[in-house]
Scaffold this motif. Structure first.
Motif, PDB file in Angstrom:
ATOM      1  N   HIS A 120       0.823  -1.212   0.000  1.00 15.51           N
ATOM      2  CA  HIS A 120       0.000   0.000   0.000  1.00 15.51           C
ATOM      3  C   HIS A 120       0.854   1.258   0.000  1.00 15.51           C
ATOM      4  O   HIS A 120       0.584   2.215  -0.735  1.00 15.51           O
TER       5      HIS A 120
ATOM      6  N   ASP B 208       3.848   1.766  -1.125  1.00 18.55           N
ATOM      7  CA  ASP B 208       4.541   2.013  -2.393  1.00 18.55           C
ATOM      8  C   ASP B 208       3.606   2.628  -3.430  1.00 18.55           C
ATOM      9  O   ASP B 208       4.038   3.399  -4.292  1.00 18.55           O
ATOM     10  N   VAL B 209       2.327   2.301  -3.345  1.00 21.48           N
ATOM     11  CA  VAL B 209       1.347   2.938  -4.224  1.00 21.48           C
ATOM     12  C   VAL B 209       1.142   4.388  -3.793  1.00 21.48           C
ATOM     13  O   VAL B 209       1.159   5.315  -4.623  1.00 21.48           O
TER      14      VAL B 209
ATOM     15  N   ASN C 266       4.138   6.430  -4.589  1.00 23.59           N
ATOM     16  CA  ASN C 266       4.564   6.307  -5.992  1.00 23.59           C
ATOM     17  C   ASN C 266       6.024   5.856  -6.088  1.00 23.59           C
ATOM     18  O   ASN C 266       6.800   6.355  -6.912  1.00 23.59           O
TER      19      ASN C 266
ATOM     20  N   ASP D 284       9.276   3.383  -6.810  1.00 17.18           N
ATOM     21  CA  ASP D 284       9.579   2.532  -7.957  1.00 17.18           C
ATOM     22  C   ASP D 284      10.575   1.414  -7.644  1.00 17.18           C
ATOM     23  O   ASP D 284      10.821   0.557  -8.486  1.00 17.18           O
TER      24      ASP D 284
ATOM     25  N   ASN E  93       3.729  -2.008  -7.367  1.00 15.99           N
ATOM     26  CA  ASN E  93       2.938  -1.158  -8.258  1.00 15.99           C
ATOM     27  C   ASN E  93       3.597  -0.978  -9.620  1.00 15.99           C
ATOM     28  O   ASN E  93       2.911  -0.737 -10.623  1.00 15.99           O
TER      29      ASN E  93
ATOM     30  N   ASN F 293       0.687  -3.380 -11.247  1.00 12.93           N
ATOM     31  CA  ASN F 293       0.127  -2.036 -11.414  1.00 12.93           C
ATOM     32  C   ASN F 293      -0.488  -1.608 -10.087  1.00 12.93           C
ATOM     33  O   ASN F 293      -0.561  -2.398  -9.135  1.00 12.93           O
ATOM     34  N   ASN F 294      -0.911  -0.358  -9.999  1.00 17.69           N
ATOM     35  CA  ASN F 294      -1.426   0.177  -8.737  1.00 17.69           C
ATOM     36  C   ASN F 294      -2.614  -0.617  -8.210  1.00 17.69           C
ATOM     37  O   ASN F 294      -2.688  -0.945  -7.021  1.00 17.69           O
ATOM     38  N   LYS F 295      -3.560  -0.893  -9.094  1.00 21.28           N
ATOM     39  CA  LYS F 295      -4.772  -1.581  -8.655  1.00 21.28           C
ATOM     40  C   LYS F 295      -4.448  -2.957  -8.090  1.00 21.28           C
ATOM     41  O   LYS F 295      -4.937  -3.347  -7.019  1.00 21.28           O
TER      42      LYS F 295
ATOM     43  N   VAL G  22      -2.698  -2.679  -4.615  1.00 19.88           N
ATOM     44  CA  VAL G  22      -3.641  -2.360  -3.541  1.00 19.88           C
ATOM     45  C   VAL G  22      -4.482  -3.581  -3.186  1.00 19.88           C
ATOM     46  O   VAL G  22      -4.661  -3.923  -2.007  1.00 19.88           O
TER      47      VAL G  22
END
Length: 466
Positions: free
Chosen positions: A186, A188-189, A192, A194, A203, A207-209, A212
């Motif tokens: 969570h 790292d999302v 942002n 890397d 993420n 990917n973000n979704k 999470v």
């Protein structure tokens, strides 16, 4: 016993973790050089893999992603060492909770005697099995051959007769690492990020979704494991620690008492909806309260900011460790004074660990850290080093208020931190909490190999470089 000669060699943080891991890792694992080089407890990762298993291949891959990399895994290591150290307390002094075979054996189980597994088999069919039918938990018809997306949990591990670590304490260590890893996914999302542990973050790799959702899935699986410990006090502690992580993250989003407007978010550029009054949404006041007409002094402002920082650090970093240490003590049957010292030990170690992290963010490169350097200032975070500098240079308050977002702010802040010895003062504060943690250990636990290992790890925190 970890001798003084070993400590005098000035071993690195990695060496300290490796030495401590030897006390809680089965002999078979010690023969595997890979586990020693990576400084991980290989059995822990394998057990967690069984707990988080899903029938969905992509969810499986991202849920296991952070467990595959080389990480400190310091939280479960501390829980396991503390559990072993607690076992050195005589059983007659561990009578706070009703003793049963699900928590602790009625007498020590030594090699050559009847195993705790055999005792379990005689008294209960499945001590940590599901409370509800699988068709309810997993939404499947048991008469149909179908692989459920959410796999059933595995049983508790056997009692470790050599090390005195109870099955529920081993499961506790696994739960703590699951909660921590979920928070990393969570975070790292949110930040942002890397890179983490010299690998792309979840993420970025997915990917973000997905990151999470995988974090949510880990928390869900951890919650099931928490409930199956069947100890209401421990369930309450661990569940609260999850909420604490979120509370701490919200405190960090607001940053300091210099941004007291709770009606604005996103650097005070967006106004949030007004409350309707249907639900009480009274806010906490972190700012300094003075009689009407009086002005807040610079010293009062700095003091309030430090209190805010310490509380945020506790919620984000120390709460999970302190409550897991307390839980380990509760599961051992220890008395109230031991439980409280174990809690304070985890709190002080957690605060110390984060303060050293805050120092390393200024001093180490991204490659050395395994994640971006100078991340705190770039994210607009006011940690202890800059707060110490602000105490000496009131002008830094303007930069803190705007979260170092103007050109040159970060560079000037770093310069002032070095000028006013913010890093040295933060290390001194970390060392203070280190000494408190050592006092907690010595007050709560009898002398043993495990206590020595915990003391060694605690001392190593303030000298680590990553």
């Amino acid at each position: 016993m970890l001798g003084r000669s070993f400590i005098r060699r000035g071993s690195s943080w990695s060496a300290a973790v490796e030495a401590a891991a030897r006390l809680v890792t089965p002999a078979a694992i010690l023969k595997d050089p890979i586990s020693l080089v990576s400084h991980e407890m290989s059995q822990l990762a394998n057990n967690i893999g069984q707990l988080i298993g899903s029938g969905h291949p992509t969810l499986n891959r991202i849920s296991a992603y952070y467990f595959e990399s080389q990480g400190k895994k310091i939280r479960p290591l501390i829980v396991l060492l503390l559990s072993r150290a607690l076992s050195e307390i005589p059983l007659e002094q561990r009578d706070r909770i009703k003793i049963d075979t699900l928590d602790i054996p009625e007498q020590p189980v030594y090699e050559g005697t009847k195993s705790l597994t055999a005792l379990f088999a005689e008294q209960v069919k499945d001590p940590v099995g599901p409370l509800s039918p699988l068709k309810i938990l997993h939404g499947i018809n048991p008469n149909v051959i179908l692989d459920p997306l959410t796999k059933p949990h595995e049983s508790l591990p056997e009692f470790d007769s050599k090390r005195g670590i109870l099955p529920k304490q081993r499961r506790l260590a696994e739960i703590v690492e699951m909660i921590h890893t979920a928070s990393l996914l969570h975070d790292d999302v949110i930040d942002n990020s890397d890179s983490r542990r010299n690998r792309p973050t979840g993420n970025i790799a997915f990917n973000n979704k997905m990151a999470v959702l995988a974090g949510d899935f880990l928390l869900g699986r951890a919650s099931v494991s928490i409930s199956r410990l069947r100890n209401p006090e421990v369930i309450e502690l661990l569940s609260t620690s999850i909420a604490n992580l979120v509370e701490g993250e919200f405190m960090q989003l607001k940053n300091t008492v210099l941004q007291p407007n709770e009606d604005m978010i996103e650097d005070d550029t967006k106004e949030i909806p007004k409350p309707t009054g249907v639900i009480d949404t009274t806010i906490h006041e972190y700012s300094v309260k003075l009689p009407e007409g009086e002005t807040i002094t610079h010293e009062q402002n700095v003091q309030a900011a430090f209190e805010y920082y310490i509380h945020k650090t506790y919620l984000k970093t120390a709460a999970l460790l302190s409550k897991s240490c307390r839980s380990a003590a509760i599961l051992s049957g220890a008395r109230d004074d031991v439980i409280e010292n174990c809690y304070q030990f985890g709190r002080n170690v957690g605060l110390c660990f984060q303060m050293i992290d805050d120092v390393l963010d200024y001093t180490q490169t991204s490659q050395q850290l395994g994640k971006p350097g100078m991340a705190d200032l770039k994210l607009g975070l006011a940690t202890a080093p800059i707060l110490f500098a602000w105490k000496e240079n009131p002008e830094l308050g303007k930069l803190i208020s705007r979260k170092f977002k103007n050109p040159g702010d970060v560079e000037y802040a770093v310069e002032q931190v070095h000028k006013y010895k913010g890093l040295e003062k933060t290390k001194e504060l970390a060392d203070h909490h280190c000494q408190l943690a050592l006092n907690n250990l010595r007050s709560a636990l009898p002398e043993s190999d495990s206590r020595s290992a915990l003391e060694f790890l605690t001392n190593a925190i303030v000298t680590r470089s990553k």
